[in-house]
Design an enzyme around this catalytic site. Structure first.
Site, PDB file in Angstrom:
ATOM      1  N   GLY A   1    -169.432  14.466  -8.583  1.00 57.09           N
ATOM      2  CA  GLY A   1    -169.535  15.675  -7.563  1.00 57.09           C
ATOM      3  C   GLY A   1    -168.611  16.581  -7.749  1.00 57.09           C
ATOM      4  O   GLY A   1    -168.761  18.008  -7.864  1.00 57.09           O
TER       5      GLY A   1
ATOM      6  N   ASP B   1    -155.917  16.601  -4.276  1.00 50.19           N
ATOM      7  CA  ASP B   1    -155.674  15.568  -3.339  1.00 50.19           C
ATOM      8  C   ASP B   1    -156.236  16.121  -1.829  1.00 50.19           C
ATOM      9  O   ASP B   1    -156.010  17.106  -1.600  1.00 50.19           O
ATOM     10  CB  ASP B   1    -154.134  15.187  -3.069  1.00 50.19           C
ATOM     11  CG  ASP B   1    -154.014  13.772  -2.526  1.00 50.19           C
ATOM     12  OD1 ASP B   1    -154.860  12.706  -2.772  1.00 50.19           O
ATOM     13  OD2 ASP B   1    -153.125  13.671  -1.699  1.00 50.19           O
TER      14      ASP B   1
END
Ligand code: IMP
Length: 203
Positions: free
Chosen positions: A13, A70
């Site tokens: 994705g 992150d």
């Protein structure tokens, strides 16, 4: 020849989102194509530190420009937890993690259930140059899960400015338009194209 970029993810994705963003200007590889490269340890205190550590590690190991992200969920009533530990907040799957979150917040009143999704994105070049962008999405933690799209904590993340729908009730396009990751990607795009020497693309 097009410039090449390693996106340090195995998440299909995220990869699709980045390929859509840079268009044809850059050839984007993922860790699926370079499975033997050792993974840097994510032990930083902030999202920015972890993204930078990953991007620099992969750029050095492969000799390619590398992009790493992150991300996580910061809940105000929990002093910012689970934060950088979002993926490891509870043993098991995504459901185990959001159920633990709902249980930790069960006595927290509505007005104190504010939270944000955060994302840091770092582009590192093999010579040592790097650039970080961040994105943030504000919302509230609901009382029960709703929706089937997305992943992670999406079913519990309520968006008051979108009629109280959860992140898991948005289509992927709607989510990309307002998400922490979408924002960081959009802010990174001009730097990415400039640093890689690629010609800008429309969109
Ligand atoms: P990572 O940045 O892929 O390591 O993701 C860290 C963790 O944060 C994920 O495992 C999810 O639990 C959570 N997280 C990050 N982004 C999202 C999101 O867009 N929706 C739901 N959970 C997310």
């Amino acid at each position: 020849m097009k410039p090449r970029l390693l996106f340090a993810t195995t998440n299909a994705g995220k990869l699709r989102e980045l390929r859509g963003l840079v268009g044809d200007a850059v050839e984007v590889l993922s860790l699926k194509e370079l499975p033997s490269v050792p993974e840097p340890v994510e032990d930083g205190a902030t999202f920015e530190e972890n993204a930078e550590k990953k991007a620099r590690g992969y750029a050095e190991a492969t000799g390619l420009p590398a992009l790493a992200d992150d991300s996580g969920l910061c809940v105000d009533a929990l002093g910012g937890r689970p934060g950088v530990l979002s993926a490891r907040y509870a043993e098991g799957d995504d459901r185990a993690r959001y159920e633990k979150l709902l249980s930790e917040l069960k006595d927290v009143p509505e007005e104190q259930r504010t939270a944000s999704f955060r994302c840091a994105l770092c582009l590192a070049l093999p010579g040592g140059l790097s650039h970080v962008e961040v994105g943030r999405c504000e919302g509230r933690i609901g009382h029960s899960p709703r929706g089937t799209h997305g992943f992670g904590y999406d079913p519990t993340f309520v968006l008051p400015h979108l009629a109280g729908r959860t992140m898991a009730e948005l289509t992927p396009e709607e989510k990309a338009a307002i998400s922490h990751r979408g924002e960081a990607f959009r802010k990174m795009k001009p730097h990415l194209l400039a640093l890689l020497g690629a010609r800008p693309v429309e969109g």
